[in-house]
Design an enzyme around this catalytic site. Structure first.
Site, PDB file in Angstrom:
ATOM      1  CE  LYS A   3     -34.883 -12.763  -4.558  1.00 11.35           C
ATOM      2  NZ  LYS A   3     -35.892 -11.757  -4.853  1.00 11.35           N
ATOM      3  CB  CYS A  14     -38.724 -14.919  42.420  1.00 12.25           C
ATOM      4  SG  CYS A  14     -37.575 -13.561  42.492  1.00 12.25           S
ATOM      5  CG  ASP A  19     -29.873  -8.225  -0.550  1.00 11.36           C
ATOM      6  OD1 ASP A  19     -30.577  -7.573  -1.341  1.00 11.36           O
ATOM      7  OD2 ASP A  19     -30.281  -8.628   0.548  1.00 11.36           O
ATOM      8  CB  CYS A  78     -34.792 -15.725  41.539  1.00 12.59           C
ATOM      9  SG  CYS A  78     -35.482 -15.604  39.881  1.00 12.59           S
ATOM     10  CB  CYS A 123     -38.114 -11.035  39.676  1.00 15.53           C
ATOM     11  SG  CYS A 123     -37.638 -12.549  38.815  1.00 15.53           S
ATOM     12  CE  LYS A 128     -32.023 -10.712  -8.232  1.00 14.16           C
ATOM     13  NZ  LYS A 128     -32.078  -9.566  -7.347  1.00 14.16           N
ATOM     14  CE1 TYR A 186     -27.388  -6.874 -13.931  1.00 15.98           C
ATOM     15  CE2 TYR A 186     -26.774  -6.654 -11.629  1.00 15.98           C
ATOM     16  CZ  TYR A 186     -27.620  -6.345 -12.685  1.00 15.98           C
ATOM     17  OH  TYR A 186     -28.691  -5.537 -12.477  1.00 15.98           O
ATOM     18  CG  ASP A 210      -1.953  -1.053   1.177  1.00 16.40           C
ATOM     19  OD1 ASP A 210      -2.027  -1.744   0.131  1.00 16.40           O
ATOM     20  OD2 ASP A 210      -2.705  -1.214   2.161  1.00 16.40           O
ATOM     21  CB  ALA A 211       4.033   2.071   1.755  1.00 18.54           C
ATOM     22  CD  GLU A 246     -23.406 -13.263 -13.466  1.00 22.02           C
ATOM     23  OE1 GLU A 246     -23.019 -12.148 -13.106  1.00 22.02           O
ATOM     24  OE2 GLU A 246     -24.133 -13.449 -14.452  1.00 22.02           O
ATOM     25  CD  GLU A 262     -27.680  -5.689  -7.295  1.00 18.00           C
ATOM     26  OE1 GLU A 262     -27.891  -5.704  -8.526  1.00 18.00           O
ATOM     27  OE2 GLU A 262     -28.579  -5.701  -6.454  1.00 18.00           O
ATOM     28  CG  LEU A 279     -33.253 -10.929 -13.299  1.00 21.74           C
ATOM     29  CD1 LEU A 279     -32.165 -11.433 -12.359  1.00 21.74           C
ATOM     30  CD2 LEU A 279     -33.060 -11.531 -14.687  1.00 21.74           C
ATOM     31  CB  CYS A 286     -34.189 -10.850  39.462  1.00 23.76           C
ATOM     32  SG  CYS A 286     -34.699 -11.748  40.937  1.00 23.76           S
TER      33      CYS A 286
HETATM   34  O1  I6G Z   1     -31.058  -7.732 -10.799  1.00 29.06           O
HETATM   35  C1  I6G Z   1     -30.141  -8.511 -11.385  1.00 29.06           C
HETATM   36  C2  I6G Z   1     -29.163  -9.090 -10.648  1.00 29.06           C
HETATM   37  C3  I6G Z   1     -28.215  -9.893 -11.246  1.00 29.06           C
HETATM   38  C4  I6G Z   1     -30.206  -8.712 -12.783  1.00 29.06           C
HETATM   39  C5  I6G Z   1     -29.235  -9.538 -13.393  1.00 29.06           C
HETATM   40  C6  I6G Z   1     -28.240 -10.119 -12.596  1.00 29.06           C
HETATM   41  O2  I6G Z   1     -27.342 -10.887 -13.204  1.00 29.06           O
HETATM   42  C7  I6G Z   1     -26.400 -11.556 -12.414  1.00 29.06           C
HETATM   43  N1  I6G Z   1     -29.287  -9.739 -14.719  1.00 29.06           N
HETATM   44  C8  I6G Z   1     -30.257  -9.177 -15.430  1.00 29.06           C
HETATM   45  C9  I6G Z   1     -30.293  -9.451 -16.883  1.00 29.06           C
HETATM   46  C10 I6G Z   1     -31.210  -8.351 -14.836  1.00 29.06           C
HETATM   47  N2  I6G Z   1     -31.189  -8.124 -13.520  1.00 29.06           N
HETATM   48  C11 I6G Z   1     -32.293  -7.739 -15.636  1.00 29.06           C
END
Ligand code: I6G
Length: 677
Positions: free
Chosen positions: A317, A414, A120, A435, A411, A118, A228, A35-36, A116, A176, A85, A429
């Site tokens: 999901k 008791c 969050d 108790c 309590c 998904k 993605y 890093d340095a 892949e 994402e 999707l 308590c």
């Molecule tokens: O919301 C999404 C998450 C991940 C996606 C997606 C995705 O691909 C790994 N791919 C598409 C084509 C769409 N939404 C519409």
């Protein structure tokens, strides 16, 4: 060469080097220089740009963070709609999806899928014109999003200019933006200590971090972007398979999922899904499912779209980790030392595949932080193996008759009074072992693996024995006999005999285990060991004064007072003498060798939840390294390990200037100490 030309050449060289190091670090996860060195190159570039302002370009790595906060976000129309999707919630739904595709692609024997996770997070679109990032936007409603260019520029995994030169003149990359679990926890710990708003989950934290008008705030947040797909491309060509396009994006400088795989047929998809489901808790980021896409672009084109979703992709999901339910009531549980824990009684709800009807509300501070009332609609979260937690109140759904949560004055088990010691958020308590709840909990503690280790005498059985008055103190365990136990508990003769044998076996113990089993307040395993090593016999310990006790490493005035009070109580004296009379014994304690453990003399507090292990396991590892793990923060505390849900202890540690580490730092630290020891 003029000074300007010389500077220009060096600036070009530095930018190339910095971009390459950035790419190796963030995308390839394979840094080449420390890093340095990276910092030195960046400083040199900054200095040159300061001397020659005409050389500053918007894609220079020094220009990630803009100076001027926005007044508002502007709306931008996407070049091509950002679709959603289709979801599948079971293997059957996934099979039906594959079946539908086969009906449309009758000359394809088995479909190849790119798979892949998904993530969050928040879906974004990044526009590159002639290789330069010109716009970053949120998905919005799919047609129009918000312009967050200033903010996406601060994210290191988003290239300001594409690598190489064979990219389309116009390229829209989608992906994402997410916050890794560790970064989220750190952010919340910081927010707690500063008294600012915490985030309920990493997704909200990522969204909140992107919706900042001041890019400096976004820059300080640990955000990552995983690409993605390509939305639009013009003036260049792309590979003809989805997985190859992702590899191409990686070469252009984007992070893609390290979990990307190509499988054959729906069986391959089912296998990929279960593989990721197994890995899920160990991943550094949160995912809510996996996405399967037909890998061949010609087949994607043939399949086309249905309303707002591609026909060639589906998200399988995971069961949701957060659900909404109603807080019906709050019950108060009494722990071994009398600590009262509020427990949310919820309208049963399925979270992550498990029905949840209880969740801990931790303490008074947590209730105040959430602002929760009985009758409220709340969001409960159950992530990984972590105990379910109320993370948020949906205030818009608060009924008119929502009731304040009242801490009891008496309590719940008791008739004794409850007190809240000053500067603590924990109510207790005051009845001690008279108790019923504290009695049950102290017997469970006495029997536990780290204490007397009585196999088979688990929590349920202890509760039954106490309820049926077969045990009134821990000493009564040693007068249990097989025949009445078998009869009363319908245990069966064999199990009852095994239990009696395990009780008998536990009589041969060690002094540290025995001291720990007694359950003296704030005497954990490490203190019990230190006491045994110092006094060598129970008699000498029992006679010790508070002053003398404080000669023992890590025993302060509070613990010393607890020990003296415990040893002087006539009830406890009677229990100890009954235990000895029943035959509990231990070998003579030899004075310890002077060989020091790495954490000898260190006092550590664990607070909040740990994701990768239970608190007991974390404590056992620390104790084995010589540390003393205590329940409250004081000036004597050396370190506080704080996970999500940490409250007043964390604040106190910050006030006292005590080092606070998160779970990752804690693990790295103990791993290192264990390896060295
Ligand atoms: O919301 C999404 C998450 C991940 C996606 C997606 C995705 O691909 C790994 N791919 C598409 C084509 C769409 N939404 C519409």
């Amino acid at each position: 060469m003029s000074p300007l030309e010389k500077a220009q050449a060096r600036v070009r060289e530095l930018r190339e080097q910095i971009n390459e190091h950035n790419y190796r670090y963030h995308v390839l996860d394979d840094p080449e220089v420390p890093d340095a060195e990276y910092d030195r190159l960046t400083q040199e570039l900054q200095a040159l740009e300061a001397d020659f302002p005409s050389l500053v370009t918007s894609d220079s790595p020094t220009q990630r963070v803009g100076d001027t906060p926005l007044d508002a976000f502007t709306q931008v129309k996407h070049k091509a709609p950002m679709l959603s999707l289709e979801n599948a919630f079971s293997d059957q739904e996934l099979e039906a999806f594959d079946q539908r595709l086969h009906e449309r692609l009758d000359d394809v024997a088995e479909i190849e899928y790119a798979c892949e996770p998904k993530y969050d997070g928040i879906a974004v679109s990044l526009l590159y014109e002639n290789g330069k990032l010109t716009r970053g936007a949120t998905r919005g409603d799919g047609a129009t999003g918000e312009d967050i260019t200033q903010n996406v520029r601060t994210i290191n995994t988003i290239p300001l200019s594409l690598r190489g030169d064979r990219f389309p003149a116009l390229l829209e990359v989608r992906g994402e933006i997410y916050m890794p679990k560790a970064g989220f926890e750190k952010l919340n710990i910081q927010a707690l200590s500063e008294g600012t708003k915490t985030f309920a989950n990493p997704r909200n934290a990522a969204a909140g971090s992107l919706r900042q008008l001041d890019p400096k705030i976004t820059e300080a947040r640990p955000l990552i972007m995983c690409a993605y797909s390509v939305g639009v491309s013009d003036g260049g060509s792309l590979p003809d398979k989805h997985a190859d396009i992702l590899q191409q994006l990686r070469d252009w400088g984007f992070l893609i999922s390290e979990q990307l795989a190509v499988v054959s047929g729906v069986l391959g998809c089912v296998e990929y899904y279960s593989g990721i489901a197994e890995k899920r808790n160990g991943l550094a980021y949160e995912i809510d499912g996996v996405v399967f896409k037909v890998n061949r672009l010609d087949l994607q084109q043939q399949l086309g779209f249905v309303s707002r979703a591609p026909r060639w992709a589906i998200a399988r999901k995971f069961p949701a980790q957060e659900e909404m339910t109603v807080l019906n009531d709050v019950e108060f549980q009494v722990g071994r030392t009398g600590a009262i824990t509020p427990v949310a009684k919820l309208e049963p709800v399925l979270v992550g595949g498990v029905t949840i009807s209880n969740a801990s509300l931790h303490n008074k501070d947590e209730i105040a932080r959430l602002g929760v009332k009985i009758g409220d609609t709340v969001i409960v979260r159950r992530a990984g193996d972590v105990i379910p937690k109320v993370v948020k109140v949906v205030t818009s759904r608060r009924p008119e008759d929502a009731e304040e949560i009242q801490f009891p004055r008496i309590c719940p088990v008791c008739p004794a009074a409850i007190e809240i010691p000053e500067d603590e958020s924990i109510a207790r308590c005051t009845a001690g072992l008279s108790c019923g709840a504290q009695l049950k909990e102290s017997i469970k503690h006495f029997c536990s693996r780290q204490a007397m280790d009585i196999e088979g005498l688990g929590d349920k059985l202890v509760e039954q024995f106490v309820d049926q008055k077969l045990i009134k103190s821990v000493a009564d365990i040693y007068s249990l006999e097989a025949e009445p136990v078998a009869r009363l508990e319908r245990l069966g003769e064999k199990s009852a005999a095994n239990l009696v044998a395990a009780i008998e076996k536990s009589k041969n113990t060690t002094l540290p285990r025995f001291l720990y089993a007694l359950g003296i307040r704030e005497v954990g395993q490490a203190t019990a060991l230190a006491l045994a090593n110092y006094f060598l016999t129970l008699e000498l310990l029992a006679e010790a004064s508070e002053e003398e006790l404080q000669n023992v490493p890590d025993v302060g005035p509070v613990v010393a007072k607890n020990i003296v009070e415990f040893m002087h109580s006539s009830n406890n004296k009677a229990v100890i003498s009954a235990l000895l009379k029943a035959g509990v014994k231990w070998p003579k304690v030899e004075p310890p060798e002077v060989d020091q453990l790495p954490l000898d003399g260190q006092t550590i507090v664990l607070t909040g939840t740990l994701n990768s292990m239970s608190r007991d396991d974390a404590k056992a590892r620390l104790v084995a390294l010589g540390a003393k793990v205590v329940g409250s923060v004081s000036a004597k505390t050396d370190k506080v390990v704080a996970g999500p849900g940490a409250g007043s202890k964390l604040v106190k540690a910050q006030d006292l200037g005590i080092e606070v580490v998160d779970e990752d730092a804690f693990l790295a630290w103990v791993d290192e100490l264990e390896a060295a020891h």
